[in-house]
Scaffold this motif. Structure first.
Motif, PDB file in Angstrom:
ATOM      1  N   ALA A 104       1.097  -1.098  -0.286  1.00  0.00           N
ATOM      2  CA  ALA A 104       0.149  -0.135   0.032  1.00  0.00           C
ATOM      3  C   ALA A 104       0.759   1.428  -0.022  1.00  0.00           C
ATOM      4  O   ALA A 104       1.898   1.350   0.262  1.00  0.00           O
ATOM      5  CB  ALA A 104      -0.748   0.024   1.527  1.00  0.00           C
ATOM      6  N   GLU A 105       0.479   2.464  -0.307  1.00  0.00           N
ATOM      7  CA  GLU A 105       0.636   3.554  -0.405  1.00  0.00           C
ATOM      8  C   GLU A 105       1.682   3.697   1.133  1.00  0.00           C
ATOM      9  O   GLU A 105       0.703   2.809   2.487  1.00  0.00           O
ATOM     10  CB  GLU A 105       0.574   4.957  -0.817  1.00  0.00           C
ATOM     11  CG  GLU A 105      -0.312   4.989  -2.262  1.00  0.00           C
ATOM     12  CD  GLU A 105      -1.296   5.852  -2.316  1.00  0.00           C
ATOM     13  OE1 GLU A 105      -0.452   7.432  -2.167  1.00  0.00           O
ATOM     14  OE2 GLU A 105      -1.562   5.973  -3.396  1.00  0.00           O
ATOM     15  N   HIS A 106       2.940   4.434   1.592  1.00  0.00           N
ATOM     16  CA  HIS A 106       3.373   4.914   2.606  1.00  0.00           C
ATOM     17  C   HIS A 106       4.176   3.892   3.272  1.00  0.00           C
ATOM     18  O   HIS A 106       4.408   4.163   4.649  1.00  0.00           O
ATOM     19  CB  HIS A 106       2.310   5.577   3.089  1.00  0.00           C
ATOM     20  CG  HIS A 106       1.826   6.989   2.937  1.00  0.00           C
ATOM     21  ND1 HIS A 106       2.730   7.311   2.008  1.00  0.00           N
ATOM     22  CD2 HIS A 106       0.566   7.066   2.229  1.00  0.00           C
ATOM     23  CE1 HIS A 106       1.835   8.861   1.227  1.00  0.00           C
ATOM     24  NE2 HIS A 106       0.599   8.136   1.256  1.00  0.00           N
ATOM     25  N   VAL A 107       4.030   2.158   3.074  1.00  0.00           N
ATOM     26  CA  VAL A 107       4.174   1.197   3.486  1.00  0.00           C
ATOM     27  C   VAL A 107       5.718   0.476   2.700  1.00  0.00           C
ATOM     28  O   VAL A 107       6.017   0.935   1.962  1.00  0.00           O
ATOM     29  CB  VAL A 107       3.715  -0.355   3.189  1.00  0.00           C
ATOM     30  CG1 VAL A 107       4.484  -1.124   3.843  1.00  0.00           C
ATOM     31  CG2 VAL A 107       2.569   0.355   3.601  1.00  0.00           C
ATOM     32  N   GLU A 108       7.028   0.710   4.077  1.00  0.00           N
ATOM     33  CA  GLU A 108       8.082   0.912   3.623  1.00  0.00           C
ATOM     34  C   GLU A 108       9.064  -0.559   4.352  1.00  0.00           C
ATOM     35  O   GLU A 108       8.684  -0.480   5.261  1.00  0.00           O
ATOM     36  CB  GLU A 108       8.938   2.624   3.986  1.00  0.00           C
ATOM     37  CG  GLU A 108       7.750   3.504   3.007  1.00  0.00           C
ATOM     38  CD  GLU A 108       8.801   3.532   2.306  1.00  0.00           C
ATOM     39  OE1 GLU A 108       9.789   2.803   1.146  1.00  0.00           O
ATOM     40  OE2 GLU A 108       7.843   4.259   0.945  1.00  0.00           O
TER      41      GLU A 108
END
Length: 153
Positions: A104-108
């Protein structure tokens, strides 16, 4: 293989164009991928996750972890050291693999560790301050510029 019609979802949503592609990709790959290597996806807390893959027999140098366009790819390949070995039965997998995980967006990815044949990948969701909820003040009739809640306090 069937396709899912997401048009009702799109009528009330903005910026989720990628969702349809992710669902179609997941439906297509579910039939074509093998179960090797087995893996777990664990929720550690609200913003931390872990992926564990069973990669017995693979060394650090045999594994490659990459992230590109919100796709985490774990690949493994090792040389077949046949040498003078003759097997009556060879049940231990010695084959290359590639596993993909949509992030997902912003998962690093924050860390990766190989121990006892288990590859552990740590992930964290870090939502930028600009994306966090904010309060929108209601003006008294004039057109005020929207302010972040931290500025309004």
């Amino acid at each position: 293989m069937s396709s899912i019609d997401l048009s009702p979802f799109y009528r009330n949503s903005i910026g989720y164009d990628r969702v349809g592609a992710l669902i179609d990709s997941a439906l297509r790959s579910a039939d074509s991928t093998s179960g090797y290597p087995p893996y777990n996806i664990e929720v550690l807390d609200q913003d931390r996750y872990a992926i564990t893959l069973a990669v017995a027999g693979f060394r650090h140098e045999d594994l490659k972890i990459t992230v590109e366009n919100n796709v985490l790819t774990v690949a493994g390949s090792r040389d077949r050291d046949v040498g003078d070995r003759r097997y009556l039965h060879q049940g231990i997998a010695n084959r290359a693999f590639e596993r993909r995980f949509n992030l997902a967006e912003h998962v690093e990815v924050t860390d990766a560790d190989l121990s006892d044949g288990m590859l552990n990948i740590s992930l964290k969701r870090e939502v930028p301050d600009a994306m966090k909820p904010r309060t929108i003040p209601i003006g008294g009739g004039d057109s005020n510029v929207l302010e972040h809640s931290d500025q309004a306090a």
